[in-house]
Design an enzyme around this catalytic site. Sequence first.
Site, PDB file in Angstrom:
ATOM      1  N   HIS A 159       0.810  -1.226   0.000  1.00 34.49           N
ATOM      2  CA  HIS A 159       0.000   0.000   0.000  1.00 34.49           C
ATOM      3  C   HIS A 159       0.841   1.273   0.000  1.00 34.49           C
ATOM      4  O   HIS A 159       0.301   2.365  -0.200  1.00 34.49           O
ATOM      5  CB  HIS A 159      -0.940   0.035   1.211  1.00 34.49           C
ATOM      6  CG  HIS A 159      -2.006  -1.010   1.191  1.00 34.49           C
ATOM      7  ND1 HIS A 159      -2.859  -1.184   0.118  1.00 34.49           N
ATOM      8  CD2 HIS A 159      -2.361  -1.956   2.100  1.00 34.49           C
ATOM      9  CE1 HIS A 159      -3.696  -2.190   0.380  1.00 34.49           C
ATOM     10  NE2 HIS A 159      -3.406  -2.676   1.571  1.00 34.49           N
ATOM     11  N   ASP A 163      -3.017 -10.601  -2.440  1.00 40.06           N
ATOM     12  CA  ASP A 163      -3.575 -10.038  -1.199  1.00 40.06           C
ATOM     13  C   ASP A 163      -5.010  -9.568  -1.498  1.00 40.06           C
ATOM     14  O   ASP A 163      -5.304  -9.154  -2.617  1.00 40.06           O
ATOM     15  CB  ASP A 163      -2.720  -8.850  -0.760  1.00 40.06           C
ATOM     16  CG  ASP A 163      -3.123  -8.292   0.603  1.00 40.06           C
ATOM     17  OD1 ASP A 163      -2.424  -8.589   1.587  1.00 40.06           O
ATOM     18  OD2 ASP A 163      -4.124  -7.547   0.674  1.00 40.06           O
ATOM     19  N   HIS A 210      -6.532  -6.994  -0.621  1.00 43.33           N
ATOM     20  CA  HIS A 210      -6.614  -5.556  -0.896  1.00 43.33           C
ATOM     21  C   HIS A 210      -5.814  -5.229  -2.156  1.00 43.33           C
ATOM     22  O   HIS A 210      -4.786  -5.867  -2.426  1.00 43.33           O
ATOM     23  CB  HIS A 210      -6.059  -4.759   0.288  1.00 43.33           C
ATOM     24  CG  HIS A 210      -6.772  -5.060   1.580  1.00 43.33           C
ATOM     25  ND1 HIS A 210      -6.277  -5.961   2.504  1.00 43.33           N
ATOM     26  CD2 HIS A 210      -7.934  -4.583   2.080  1.00 43.33           C
ATOM     27  CE1 HIS A 210      -7.124  -6.017   3.539  1.00 43.33           C
ATOM     28  NE2 HIS A 210      -8.140  -5.199   3.302  1.00 43.33           N
TER      29      HIS A 210
HETATM   30 ZN   LIG Z   1      -4.417  -7.004   2.535  1.00 44.15          ZN
END
Ligand SMILES: [Zn+2]
Lengths: 80, 311
Positions: free
Chosen positions: B125, B162, B164
């Site tokens: 991220h 993942d 996300h």
């Molecule tokens: Zn994640």
Amino acid sequence: MNDTPVEEMSFEQAMAELEQVVQKLENGQVALEESIQLYERGDALRKRCEAKLQAAEEKVAAITTDAAGNPTGTKAFDAQ
Amino acid sequence: MTTALFTHSDCLGHETPEGHSERADRLRAIWKTLEDPAFEALDRREAPLAERSELRRVHPEAHVAAIEAAIPAEGHVSLDADTHVMSGSLTAALRGVGAVVSAVDAVMAGEVSNAFCAIRPPGHHAEKATPMGFCLFGNVSIAAKRALDHHGLERVAIIDFDVHHGNGTQDLLWDEARVLFCSTHQMPLYPGTGEPRETGAHGNIINAPLPPMADGAAFRKIMEERILPALDDFKPELVLISAGFDAHRDDPLAQLNFDVEDFVWVTEKLCDIADRHAGGRVVSTLEGGYDLEALAASTAAHVKVLMERGA
Ligand SMILES: [Zn+2]
């Protein structure tokens, strides 16, 4: 967030909050750890909207009309 | 040859506040499961501290300096609602970057067939100048740049499963034509990016979102239809994996319903790609996964496949 429990919201209330939730999820203005709670809130709101819509549909379906198409009332089951 | 495991106890020193999902116990759970005799053949290596020059492969110096400046002597400081730093955070993050860089070096040197990096904080991220979503530095992107610019590779693939979207990896490698970045993720969910129309400056990014409640069958379908064929066309010389295990059905932060067998399946498929094009070279690095039992079981199964394929 609205204080009214989701189960007691009107269709308009639930729909308005659902739109806010979707917008927040889509523009990424939500913390990672809160994202899931917000999604679950959205899911509850969506279910509420669907239930209200279905109830409305059933009411419409129950409307009886006379030969000229004018509404004359609803079927007995809805008279409760 | 064998599989290397890169990790370091300093990664526990990033002590997130009580109740935080991205916690040191995640790493402890993984270590515990990898103590099993089944993992005896792992080539266990200490992750070194990364040189600052490695961070500059993807982050401006100001980003590194800002994180360093934010770190308090005691207690913690919040960089955003999810991302907190404390005294051990920079050292932990530098061990994480050191792990992926060393893993790339070891695999490129032919010392090991493939490698897994058990590290935290995660990285996918973190954007160029924005730490977010538990992440400080773009670990996997740094690994890709290391392979390209230090080892002289021309094509590196990153697969991020993942739950996300890897917005950071996408940001760091948006205009890097030598990288094919492929991500599967739940949508809608944090961080909100990862639409199929986000394709990178050179068509070098493939986003394949899945709806909430999608299961392993939906994951396998989208991998087989969109991602695996693209990887075969791209012919990567090194396969990097952002291995987040939070798409597992028990994970509390998302709603995909993968099982351990789905992580086994994708690891095998990615090893197949690596065998066909990259001499079997795979470097996998830990991202998310927040149910300790599911995380440990999924990681163990993933590493087991790497060991079988790297033996
Ligand atoms: Zn994640």
